[in-house]
Design an enzyme around this catalytic site. Structure first.
Site, PDB file in Angstrom:
ATOM      1  N   ASN A  12       0.870  -1.178   0.000  1.00  0.00           N
ATOM      2  CA  ASN A  12       0.000   0.000   0.000  1.00  0.00           C
ATOM      3  C   ASN A  12       0.904   1.223   0.000  1.00  0.00           C
ATOM      4  O   ASN A  12       1.451   1.604   1.030  1.00  0.00           O
ATOM      5  CB  ASN A  12      -0.906  -0.018   1.244  1.00  0.00           C
ATOM      6  CG  ASN A  12      -1.758   1.246   1.331  1.00  0.00           C
ATOM      7  OD1 ASN A  12      -1.866   1.991   0.356  1.00  0.00           O
ATOM      8  ND2 ASN A  12      -2.357   1.490   2.490  1.00  0.00           N
ATOM      9  N   TRP A  13       1.037   1.807  -1.173  1.00  0.00           N
ATOM     10  CA  TRP A  13       1.985   2.925  -1.302  1.00  0.00           C
ATOM     11  C   TRP A  13       1.428   4.245  -0.784  1.00  0.00           C
ATOM     12  O   TRP A  13       2.154   5.227  -0.699  1.00  0.00           O
ATOM     13  CB  TRP A  13       2.407   3.083  -2.767  1.00  0.00           C
ATOM     14  CG  TRP A  13       3.365   2.030  -3.218  1.00  0.00           C
ATOM     15  CD1 TRP A  13       4.058   1.148  -2.438  1.00  0.00           C
ATOM     16  CD2 TRP A  13       3.760   1.750  -4.567  1.00  0.00           C
ATOM     17  NE1 TRP A  13       4.858   0.345  -3.213  1.00  0.00           N
ATOM     18  CE2 TRP A  13       4.692   0.691  -4.526  1.00  0.00           C
ATOM     19  CE3 TRP A  13       3.427   2.288  -5.807  1.00  0.00           C
ATOM     20  CZ2 TRP A  13       5.283   0.164  -5.675  1.00  0.00           C
ATOM     21  CZ3 TRP A  13       4.009   1.774  -6.947  1.00  0.00           C
ATOM     22  CH2 TRP A  13       4.929   0.715  -6.887  1.00  0.00           C
ATOM     23  N   LYS A  14       0.142   4.286  -0.503  1.00  0.00           N
ATOM     24  CA  LYS A  14      -0.473   5.543  -0.045  1.00  0.00           C
ATOM     25  C   LYS A  14      -0.124   6.665  -1.035  1.00  0.00           C
ATOM     26  O   LYS A  14      -0.033   6.403  -2.228  1.00  0.00           O
ATOM     27  CB  LYS A  14      -0.046   5.852   1.398  1.00  0.00           C
ATOM     28  CG  LYS A  14      -0.254   4.627   2.299  1.00  0.00           C
ATOM     29  CD  LYS A  14      -0.093   4.891   3.757  1.00  0.00           C
ATOM     30  CE  LYS A  14      -0.332   3.589   4.521  1.00  0.00           C
ATOM     31  NZ  LYS A  14      -0.316   3.773   5.969  1.00  0.00           N
ATOM     32  N   HIS A 105      -9.808   1.753   4.208  1.00  0.00           N
ATOM     33  CA  HIS A 105      -8.552   1.889   4.956  1.00  0.00           C
ATOM     34  C   HIS A 105      -8.773   2.882   6.100  1.00  0.00           C
ATOM     35  O   HIS A 105      -9.529   3.841   5.956  1.00  0.00           O
ATOM     36  CB  HIS A 105      -7.431   2.368   4.028  1.00  0.00           C
ATOM     37  CG  HIS A 105      -6.092   2.328   4.694  1.00  0.00           C
ATOM     38  ND1 HIS A 105      -5.672   3.313   5.563  1.00  0.00           N
ATOM     39  CD2 HIS A 105      -5.105   1.410   4.660  1.00  0.00           C
ATOM     40  CE1 HIS A 105      -4.470   2.996   6.020  1.00  0.00           C
ATOM     41  NE2 HIS A 105      -4.102   1.846   5.489  1.00  0.00           N
ATOM     42  N   GLU A 107      -7.117   5.249   7.170  1.00  0.00           N
ATOM     43  CA  GLU A 107      -6.866   6.663   6.831  1.00  0.00           C
ATOM     44  C   GLU A 107      -8.054   7.257   6.085  1.00  0.00           C
ATOM     45  O   GLU A 107      -8.354   8.444   6.215  1.00  0.00           O
ATOM     46  CB  GLU A 107      -5.561   6.780   6.027  1.00  0.00           C
ATOM     47  CG  GLU A 107      -4.352   6.622   6.938  1.00  0.00           C
ATOM     48  CD  GLU A 107      -3.143   5.970   6.305  1.00  0.00           C
ATOM     49  OE1 GLU A 107      -3.013   5.993   5.069  1.00  0.00           O
ATOM     50  OE2 GLU A 107      -2.310   5.430   7.067  1.00  0.00           O
ATOM     51  N   GLU A 175      -6.300  -4.410  10.225  1.00  0.00           N
ATOM     52  CA  GLU A 175      -5.257  -3.426  10.505  1.00  0.00           C
ATOM     53  C   GLU A 175      -5.634  -2.630  11.749  1.00  0.00           C
ATOM     54  O   GLU A 175      -6.368  -1.634  11.655  1.00  0.00           O
ATOM     55  CB  GLU A 175      -5.112  -2.449   9.330  1.00  0.00           C
ATOM     56  CG  GLU A 175      -4.699  -3.098   8.027  1.00  0.00           C
ATOM     57  CD  GLU A 175      -4.079  -2.067   7.084  1.00  0.00           C
ATOM     58  OE1 GLU A 175      -2.892  -2.217   6.797  1.00  0.00           O
ATOM     59  OE2 GLU A 175      -4.765  -1.126   6.679  1.00  0.00           O
ATOM     60  N   GLY A 181       1.901   2.345  10.958  1.00  0.00           N
ATOM     61  CA  GLY A 181       2.974   3.344  10.974  1.00  0.00           C
ATOM     62  C   GLY A 181       3.609   3.524  12.345  1.00  0.00           C
ATOM     63  O   GLY A 181       4.299   4.503  12.601  1.00  0.00           O
ATOM     64  N   SER A 221       2.638  -1.947  10.572  1.00  0.00           N
ATOM     65  CA  SER A 221       4.065  -2.076  10.898  1.00  0.00           C
ATOM     66  C   SER A 221       4.647  -3.445  10.557  1.00  0.00           C
ATOM     67  O   SER A 221       5.458  -3.986  11.318  1.00  0.00           O
ATOM     68  CB  SER A 221       4.315  -1.736  12.371  1.00  0.00           C
ATOM     69  OG  SER A 221       3.925  -0.406  12.620  1.00  0.00           O
ATOM     70  N   GLY A 242       2.596  -1.123   4.408  1.00  0.00           N
ATOM     71  CA  GLY A 242       2.678   0.293   4.065  1.00  0.00           C
ATOM     72  C   GLY A 242       4.122   0.724   3.916  1.00  0.00           C
ATOM     73  O   GLY A 242       4.754   0.520   2.876  1.00  0.00           O
ATOM     74  N   GLY A 243       4.676   1.287   4.981  1.00  0.00           N
ATOM     75  CA  GLY A 243       6.034   1.847   4.931  1.00  0.00           C
ATOM     76  C   GLY A 243       7.083   0.927   4.327  1.00  0.00           C
ATOM     77  O   GLY A 243       7.871   1.349   3.476  1.00  0.00           O
TER      78      GLY A 243
HETATM   79  P1  PGA Z   1       2.388   0.426   7.766  1.00  0.00           P
HETATM   80  O1  PGA Z   1       0.987   0.736   7.027  1.00  0.00           O
HETATM   81  O2  PGA Z   1       2.891  -0.892   7.225  1.00  0.00           O
HETATM   82  O3  PGA Z   1       3.284   1.585   7.393  1.00  0.00           O
HETATM   83  O4  PGA Z   1       2.114   0.355   9.229  1.00  0.00           O
HETATM   84  C1  PGA Z   1       0.053  -0.272   6.788  1.00  0.00           C
HETATM   85  C2  PGA Z   1      -1.187   0.296   6.148  1.00  0.00           C
HETATM   86  O5  PGA Z   1      -1.585   1.414   6.502  1.00  0.00           O
HETATM   87  O6  PGA Z   1      -1.804  -0.338   5.277  1.00  0.00           O
END
Ligand code: PGA
Length: 266
Positions: A12-14, A105, A107, A175, A181, A221, A242-243
């Protein structure tokens, strides 16, 4: 990880990566994985939830070169078309080459105020347009501390999937909001408990056979270092990253560790 379900790793590159950067990433990921191919066992599915601008170039690259990646979006609007400035439709995503879309998601829920009702409309529309969906669910830290984790997951699942007759286009991502994050993921035992609970909710509503087939990914994470301990749990069928999906090194390491464990389980 279970013998009966496919295993999925999603990036997930956001709101990261230009078209140029996205293409460079895909080329180097393909090269990295090909290079270490002999180490890999049973294959897993690699999904990339890209920014809208990169979907068409990435999907074209996949098609031209035959790369084993599925490209998708991170969100969509529930309407077919209309006066919705700044939004994107399922059809537009599909035409650009998207195979799937993330819906709900945290966010989107927190920063863009999406509730279960709107998430449900998006899911119904995406399924109608033959997109695969990953419904993201998870509790906040306050909800967890109040002991509401299961109630929240149940509500997000049942309201999000209301009116969905069968689950063949549906994947889930658990999640916990507090783990996203954060640098430290949830404990593998807690992840397994949440995934098993989600599967029991699905079983109650859609039956055992359908529920057993649903891929439930964990996100929050995920790093190369915690990959193995998380995915050895029987109800963890993938990772939403994500990250650590922004760098080829860490993302390919997560994929390779998953492949190694799949090979061991064979
Ligand atoms: P993260 O993000 O791996 O940076 O914690 C995961 C996500 O939001 O899908």
């Amino acid at each position: 990880m279970s013998q009966n379900r496919e295993f999925v790793v999603t990036a997930n590159w956001k709101m990261h990566k230009t078209v140029h950067e996205a293409l460079l990433f895909m080329e180097s990921l393909a090269a990295e994985l090909a290079l270490r191919q002999e180490k890999s066992g049973r294959s897993l599915q690699i999904f990339i939830a890209a920014p809208f601008t990169a979907i068409y170039p990435l999907a074209s690259c996949v098609q031209k070169k035959g790369y084993p990646f599925h490209v998708g979006g991170q969100n969509m609007h529930e309407a077919s078309a209309g006066a919705f400035t700044g939004e994107i439709s399922a059809l537009q995503l599909k035409e650009a080459g998207a195979h799937f879309v993330l819906i709900g998601h945290s966010e989107r829920r927190q920063l863009f105020f999406e509730d279960d009702r709107v998430i449900n409309k998006k899911i119904i529309k995406a399924i109608l347009e033959k997109l695969q969906i990953t419904l993201c669910i998870g509790e906040t830290i306050e909800e967890r501390e109040r002991g509401e984790t299961e109630a929240v997951l149940k509500r997000q699942l049942l309201q999000g999937l209301e009116g969905v007759a069968e689950l063949s286009q549906v994947m889930l991502a658990y999640e916990p909001v507090w783990a996203i994050g954060a640098g430290k993921g949830a404990e593998p035992a807690d992840i397994e408990k949440a995934h098993a609970f989600c599967r029991s909710v699905l079983r109650e509503k859609w039956g055992k056979v359908a529920a057993e087939k649903v891929v439930i990914q964990y996100g929050g994470s995920v790093q190369p270092e915690n990959t193995s301990t998380i995915i050895e749990k029987p109800n963890v069928d993938g990772l939403l990253v994500g990250g650590a999906s922004l760098k080829v090194d860490s993302f390919s390491e997560i994929i390779l560790r998953s492949q190694e464990m799949l090979a061991e389980k064979k």
